[in-house]
Design an enzyme around this catalytic site. Structure first.
Site, PDB file in Angstrom:
ATOM      1  CG  HIS A  13     -14.403  35.955  -1.811  1.00  0.00           C
ATOM      2  ND1 HIS A  13     -15.483  35.116  -1.881  1.00  0.00           N
ATOM      3  CD2 HIS A  13     -13.312  35.142  -1.852  1.00  0.00           C
ATOM      4  CE1 HIS A  13     -15.087  33.868  -1.983  1.00  0.00           C
ATOM      5  NE2 HIS A  13     -13.756  33.856  -1.954  1.00  0.00           N
ATOM      6  CG  HIS A  16     -14.818  33.911   2.442  1.00  0.00           C
ATOM      7  ND1 HIS A  16     -13.899  34.811   1.961  1.00  0.00           N
ATOM      8  CD2 HIS A  16     -14.334  32.679   2.141  1.00  0.00           C
ATOM      9  CE1 HIS A  16     -12.894  34.155   1.402  1.00  0.00           C
ATOM     10  NE2 HIS A  16     -13.138  32.866   1.495  1.00  0.00           N
ATOM     11  CB  CYS A 122      -4.228  21.986  -5.139  1.00  0.00           C
ATOM     12  SG  CYS A 122      -4.918  23.653  -5.305  1.00  0.00           S
ATOM     13  CB  CYS A 125      -7.437  22.654  -2.368  1.00  0.00           C
ATOM     14  SG  CYS A 125      -8.525  23.073  -3.716  1.00  0.00           S
ATOM     15  CB  CYS A 139      -6.428  22.280  -8.528  1.00  0.00           C
ATOM     16  SG  CYS A 139      -7.822  22.620  -7.445  1.00  0.00           S
ATOM     17  CG  HIS A 142      -7.152  26.875  -6.469  1.00  0.00           C
ATOM     18  ND1 HIS A 142      -7.681  25.884  -5.673  1.00  0.00           N
ATOM     19  CD2 HIS A 142      -7.405  28.045  -5.827  1.00  0.00           C
ATOM     20  CE1 HIS A 142      -8.221  26.428  -4.599  1.00  0.00           C
ATOM     21  NE2 HIS A 142      -8.074  27.728  -4.651  1.00  0.00           N
ATOM     22  CE  LYS A 288     -13.421  28.869  -9.110  1.00  0.00           C
ATOM     23  NZ  LYS A 288     -12.122  29.404  -8.766  1.00  0.00           N
ATOM     24  CE  LYS A 291      -8.090  39.744  -4.705  1.00  0.00           C
ATOM     25  NZ  LYS A 291      -7.234  40.396  -3.747  1.00  0.00           N
TER      26      LYS A 291
HETATM   27  N1  MSP Z   1      -9.927  26.956   5.447  1.00  0.00           N
HETATM   28  C1  MSP Z   1     -10.749  26.056   4.731  1.00  0.00           C
HETATM   29  C2  MSP Z   1     -11.916  25.581   5.587  1.00  0.00           C
HETATM   30  C3  MSP Z   1     -11.517  24.897   6.872  1.00  0.00           C
HETATM   31  S1  MSP Z   1     -12.911  24.485   7.835  1.00  0.00           S
HETATM   32  C4  MSP Z   1     -12.308  23.522   9.005  1.00  0.00           C
HETATM   33  C5  MSP Z   1     -11.319  26.741   3.484  1.00  0.00           C
HETATM   34  N2  MSP Z   1     -11.342  28.070   3.489  1.00  0.00           N
HETATM   35  S2  MSP Z   1     -11.878  28.997   2.316  1.00  0.00           S
HETATM   36  O1  MSP Z   1     -11.499  30.333   2.702  1.00  0.00           O
HETATM   37  O2  MSP Z   1     -11.459  28.544   1.041  1.00  0.00           O
HETATM   38  O3  MSP Z   1     -13.455  28.947   2.401  1.00  0.00           O
HETATM   39  C6  MSP Z   1     -14.221  27.997   1.692  1.00  0.00           C
HETATM   40  C7  MSP Z   1     -15.666  28.260   2.004  1.00  0.00           C
HETATM   41  O4  MSP Z   1     -16.012  29.628   1.692  1.00  0.00           O
HETATM   42  C8  MSP Z   1     -16.665  27.448   1.208  1.00  0.00           C
HETATM   43  O5  MSP Z   1     -16.881  26.153   1.717  1.00  0.00           O
HETATM   44  C9  MSP Z   1     -17.900  28.325   1.354  1.00  0.00           C
HETATM   45  O6  MSP Z   1     -18.403  28.199   2.658  1.00  0.00           O
HETATM   46  C10 MSP Z   1     -17.318  29.706   1.172  1.00  0.00           C
HETATM   47  N3  MSP Z   1     -17.242  30.077  -0.243  1.00  0.00           N
HETATM   48  C11 MSP Z   1     -16.123  30.505  -0.878  1.00  0.00           C
HETATM   49  N4  MSP Z   1     -16.425  30.817  -2.167  1.00  0.00           N
HETATM   50  C12 MSP Z   1     -17.729  30.583  -2.401  1.00  0.00           C
HETATM   51  C13 MSP Z   1     -18.586  30.733  -3.516  1.00  0.00           C
HETATM   52  N5  MSP Z   1     -18.164  31.202  -4.669  1.00  0.00           N
HETATM   53  N6  MSP Z   1     -19.884  30.368  -3.355  1.00  0.00           N
HETATM   54  C14 MSP Z   1     -20.375  29.901  -2.176  1.00  0.00           C
HETATM   55  N7  MSP Z   1     -19.583  29.756  -1.115  1.00  0.00           N
HETATM   56  C15 MSP Z   1     -18.257  30.066  -1.188  1.00  0.00           C
HETATM   57  O7  MSP Z   1     -11.750  26.042   2.580  1.00  0.00           O
END
Ligand code: MSP
Length: 478
Positions: A13, A16, A122, A125, A139, A142, A288, A291
């Site tokens: 999304h 990422h 959680c 997370c 959490c 979540h 926020k 989904k």
């Molecule tokens: N798999 C773990 C990370 C492991 S790294 C060794 C994880 N994955 S995640 O898919 O949840 O991705 C989290 C990351 O996605 C956040 O730290 C950020 O980089 C990005 N973001 C996800 N949602 C976001 C927002 N709403 N806003 C900004 N960044 C966001 O955690």
């Protein structure tokens, strides 16, 4: 430089995309400055753990079949956004699994022990929640999911013992956490009570087996963090890129990166990354993005609306890099019109039209000059000591101020009014248009890391013997 590796329990999304795009911009910037061979930009997918196994089950697939299907979706999305990592790591790669296992073996004797873990977990997370973190028993990240109460015999990592060392190294500047508020948060948390963490799971089969106990798998976060190191070891010719210069993520996973990760590295006797930067979180129209609320925007949707460079520009210019912010589609439309269609796009067609009417020869241009303001971007984009470090939004702002300045200059000089018959005035027109073209060339070069296609398209104008009016608008109207 690295981004987090993203969970494949769902397709990518905008969140990422935000981090990965920022890393791409910096990587392109560094490649321009240091040459392509001196940059290694790593991203990828985090593919083990109970959450992924559950998502696979929901889709009626085996975990491996499921991750094989979703991981390429991330790669495709990055391609669509013109994001070009040097390597895309997947944690189900046997080469990653092998090195991660070796590291665990290496630290086992000195830093691992057996114990019982009890607490609220959680799944979203993939971590145990402390009482302090929980909000009304849930959490905070979540709130629609119930945490699980778990009690297991696990292997533990001696994080508590390593905490004073982490604190010392941070305070001595061996590695740094940015922005400064985040550094302060981590320091104060480190001064409180730090607990050991469980680094294996007995009830999770989708993972890398603990080498000395096949009934347990390695805790997903423990091996996921190691991806940053394993990639440099198994991708040919990348060893010299250890340790990383910059690790980017959002603030949700800063503790893992700022504390647990360096602790693992200290235990494994490996050098620490230099800078860890956590940016903020964004919401969509004040809510926020999630989904369950049904307000998730996919990166593809934005690309369809605003084009690749339009999306890159809008995402990065909307709010200060580092802070939290809100994505607002109406503002995106306004900004697209103002800054791109009527701004840069219109400026390019205006200047090339003027150049064409003069049949301006491109070899008469002095395109070697350097605009001090644009050059300035480098000082803060790349220097971690600078108070505006990584302010991609400010860098764009500087370029757009130059664009607007050039537009005003042309409007003021009104070169189109000068009659071709009058030699003196004709010369004046040539000077103004020539100057505008020179500055446009510089703008195009400065844009490369941010809007690569647009930059390329503008530079094409200068690759011909004479200036010709650009026919296709760079940013079509919405
Ligand atoms: N798999 C773990 C990370 C492991 S790294 C060794 C994880 N994955 S995640 O898919 O949840 O991705 C989290 C990351 O996605 C956040 O730290 C950020 O980089 C990005 N973001 C996800 N949602 C976001 C927002 N709403 N806003 C900004 N960044 C966001 O955690």
């Amino acid at each position: 430089m690295t981004t987090p590796i993203y969970y494949v329990n769902d397709v990518p999304h905008l969140g990422h995309a935000y981090t990965t795009l920022a890393a791409d911009i910096l990587a392109r910037f560094e490649r321009q400055r240091l040459d392509v061979n001196n940059v290694f930009f790593l991203t990828g997918t985090d593919e083990h753990g109970a959450n992924i196994a559950q998502a696979a089950e929901k889709h009626g697939k085996s975990p491996q079949a499921y991750v094989d299907e979703v991981a390429p979706r991330f790669q495709e999305t990055w391609q669509k956004l013109n994001i070009k990592p040097d390597y895309f790591i997947r944690t189900t790669d046997p080469r990653h699994e092998k090195i991660a296992t070796q590291i665990l073996e290496k630290i086992r004797e000195r830093y691992i022990y057996e114990g019982v873990y009890e607490g609220w977990y959680c799944l979203g997370c993939e971590k145990f929640l402390t009482e302090l973190e929980m909000v009304e028993g849930k959490c905070p990240l979540h709130p629609t999911r119930e945490p699980d109460f778990q009690k297991e015999e696990n292997y533990f990592f001696k994080l508590k013992e390593l905490a004073p060392q982490i604190l010392r190294r941070l305070e001595e500047g061996e590695y740094q956490i940015l922005p400064t508020e985040r550094h302060n948060e981590i320091i104060s948390r480190l001064k409180q009570d730090v607990e050991d963490i469980s680094i294996s799971r007995a009830g999770v089969s989708w993972g890398i087996p603990v080498p000395w106990d096949k009934n347990q798998t390695i805790y997903v976060w423990f091996e996921a963090l190691l991806n940053y190191y394993t990639a440099t070891q198994f991708v040919a010719g990348k060893q010299e890129f250890w340790p990383p210069g910059l690790q980017l993520m959002a603030k949700d996973i800063l503790w893992f990166h700022a504390v647990i990760w360096p602790a693992i590295l200290i235990a494994a006797e490996l050098p620490l990354p230099k800078t860890i930067f956590a940016h903020g979180f964004f919401t969509l129209n004040g809510q926020k993005m999630s989904k369950s609320l049904g307000n998730v925007i996919s990166p593809e949707e934005l690309v369809q609306k605003f084009g690749v460079d339009g999306t890159r520009y809008l995402l990065m210019s909307q709010y200060p890099f580092g802070a939290d912010g809100d994505i607002n589609l109406d503002k995106f439309k306004e900004k697209y019109k103002g800054d791109l269609a009527d701004g840069l796009g219109n400026l390019v067609s205006r200047i090339t039209k003027l150049g064409e009417s003069l049949s301006f020869p491109t070899d008469k241009l002095d395109i070697s000059q350097e605009n001090v303001t644009i050059k300035n971007i480098e000082t803060f984009l790349l220097d971690p000591e600078h108070p505006n470090f990584l302010r991609i939004d400010l860098a764009l702002d500087i370029i757009w101020r130059t664009i607007r300045g050039l537009d005003t200059y042309i409007s003021k000089e009104r070169p189109w009014e000068n009659e071709a018959s009058d030699d003196k005035r004709k010369l004046g027109k040539i000077v103004v248009v020539g100057h505008a073209l020179e500055l446009l060339h510089e703008i195009a070069e400065a844009l490369e890391p941010f809007l690569p296609e647009t930059s390329k398209n503008i530079l094409l104008i200068f690759n011909q013997p004479k200036i010709t009016k650009i026919e296709k608008p760079l940013f079509p109207r919405l």
